[in-house]
Enzyme design. Structure first.
Site, PDB file in Angstrom:
ATOM      1  N   SER A   1       0.838  -1.199   0.000  1.00 24.07           N
ATOM      2  CA  SER A   1       0.000   0.000   0.000  1.00 24.07           C
ATOM      3  C   SER A   1       0.874   1.251   0.000  1.00 24.07           C
ATOM      4  O   SER A   1       1.718   1.420  -0.870  1.00 24.07           O
ATOM      5  CB  SER A   1      -0.955  -0.052   1.198  1.00 24.07           C
ATOM      6  OG  SER A   1      -1.951   0.932   1.078  1.00 24.07           O
TER       7      SER A   1
ATOM      8  N   ASP B   1      -9.442  -5.404  -4.750  1.00 26.35           N
ATOM      9  CA  ASP B   1      -8.894  -4.302  -3.951  1.00 26.35           C
ATOM     10  C   ASP B   1      -9.746  -3.049  -4.149  1.00 26.35           C
ATOM     11  O   ASP B   1      -9.893  -2.562  -5.273  1.00 26.35           O
ATOM     12  CB  ASP B   1      -7.437  -4.036  -4.352  1.00 26.35           C
ATOM     13  CG  ASP B   1      -6.682  -3.228  -3.322  1.00 26.35           C
ATOM     14  OD1 ASP B   1      -7.304  -2.371  -2.661  1.00 26.35           O
ATOM     15  OD2 ASP B   1      -5.455  -3.442  -3.185  1.00 26.35           O
TER      16      ASP B   1
ATOM     17  N   HIS C   1      -7.513  -5.679  -0.369  1.00 23.37           N
ATOM     18  CA  HIS C   1      -6.271  -4.936  -0.132  1.00 23.37           C
ATOM     19  C   HIS C   1      -5.326  -5.708   0.800  1.00 23.37           C
ATOM     20  O   HIS C   1      -4.153  -5.406   0.890  1.00 23.37           O
ATOM     21  CB  HIS C   1      -6.633  -3.572   0.483  1.00 23.37           C
ATOM     22  CG  HIS C   1      -5.544  -2.554   0.418  1.00 23.37           C
ATOM     23  ND1 HIS C   1      -4.852  -2.251  -0.746  1.00 23.37           N
ATOM     24  CD2 HIS C   1      -5.026  -1.736   1.375  1.00 23.37           C
ATOM     25  CE1 HIS C   1      -3.955  -1.310  -0.496  1.00 23.37           C
ATOM     26  NE2 HIS C   1      -4.039  -0.976   0.781  1.00 23.37           N
TER      27      HIS C   1
END
Length: 269
Positions: free
Chosen positions: A98, A222, A250
């Protein structure tokens, strides 16, 4: 065993170094709004396969110091350089999840990927989390602004709701609580400021500067870093390989942890 490295006169970064005598080093950079404990399901397995696993808490998060300022990608990449220097890391694999992927990408561009032999971008916030005139694939800017406003008004509620968006697979209540607690370990202002960074900064010009073999891992479901980001990374990074995670949002490092660990170790070799 946890340790600290000073990256600025008044800022120390916390890191965990598991199996320091391992013959292959992996440095993990976590995503927002958590800390290095996100990689628990890697640290459970990889050290027994001979890997040295280092997890850092970026400034403002986990057990690291929480200065009021210093949350730009440049500054976070410079923190990473201080850690690489202090630990004298060489030919290691850098894994960024991320916003950790954004920090890793900026590190590759700004510091010529110093010490890195391979790069792994997992559900990375690259090249842009938000929609831009030349990039229609992100989230609306207003959505991130709302996250920031919620952080300043009711951070626990924001974290609880973000956890529901983060994962595609069913979460047990204890697991959801665990994830929630990771977010609470950060400072509110650092949570908001890093969100402002991934709302406003982009990494389009950084992609072409990555010179090492790169593995892109991305969940098909995601909702935070949309799947189109992975396609843009694949197109922008030479010598990159994209592997989809069909059953993940995610949180692919947990949702499909066996596959994640397998692909990671295969790639490192």
């Amino acid at each position: 065993m946890g340790h600290y490295i000073r990256v600025e006169p008044n800022v120390k970064i916390f890191f965990e170094d598991v199996n320091p005598e391992g013959n292959k080093t992996i440095l993990f950079i976590h995503g927002w709004p958590a800390n290095h404990k996100l990689f628990e399901y890697q640290f459970n397995i990889l050290p027994s396969m001979g890997f040295r696993c280092i997890g850092i808490d970026i400034r403002g998060f986990g057990k690291s110091d929480k200065p009021f300022d210093g949350y730009s990608l440049d500054r976070l990449a410079d923190d990473l350089r201080s850690i690489v220097d202090a630990l004298r890391l060489q030919s290691f694999t850098l894994v960024g999840h991320s916003v950790g992927g954004a920090i890793s990408t900026r590190y590759m561009a700004r510091h010529n990927g110093f010490g890195v032999s391979k790069l792994v971008l997992a559900a990375a916030a690259v090249p842009s989390v938000t929609i831009r005139p030349n990039f229609p694939y992100g989230l609306p800017k207003e959505e991130i602004t709302e996250l920031i406003e919620q952080t300043y008004s009711d951070r626990p509620k924001m974290l609880r709701e973000f956890g529901d968006t983060f994962f595609f697979q069913y979460l047990t209540e204890p697991f959801a609580d665990w994830f929630f607690q990771l977010g609470l370990e950060a400072a509110g202002y650092s949570t908001a400021k890093v969100a402002t960074t991934f709302r406003d900064e982009d990494l389009f010009s950084d992609l072409g500067k990555i010179q090492v073999p790169t593995l892109i891992l991305h969940g098909k479901h995601d909702k935070v870093c949309l799947p189109q980001l992975a396609i843009a990374m694949k197109q922008g990074i030479n010598n990159s390989k994209l592997i989809w995670f069909d059953l993940s949002g995610h949180g692919l490092f947990w949702e499909e942890r066996d596959k994640f660990n397998l692909e990671l170790t295969k790639f490192i070799g």
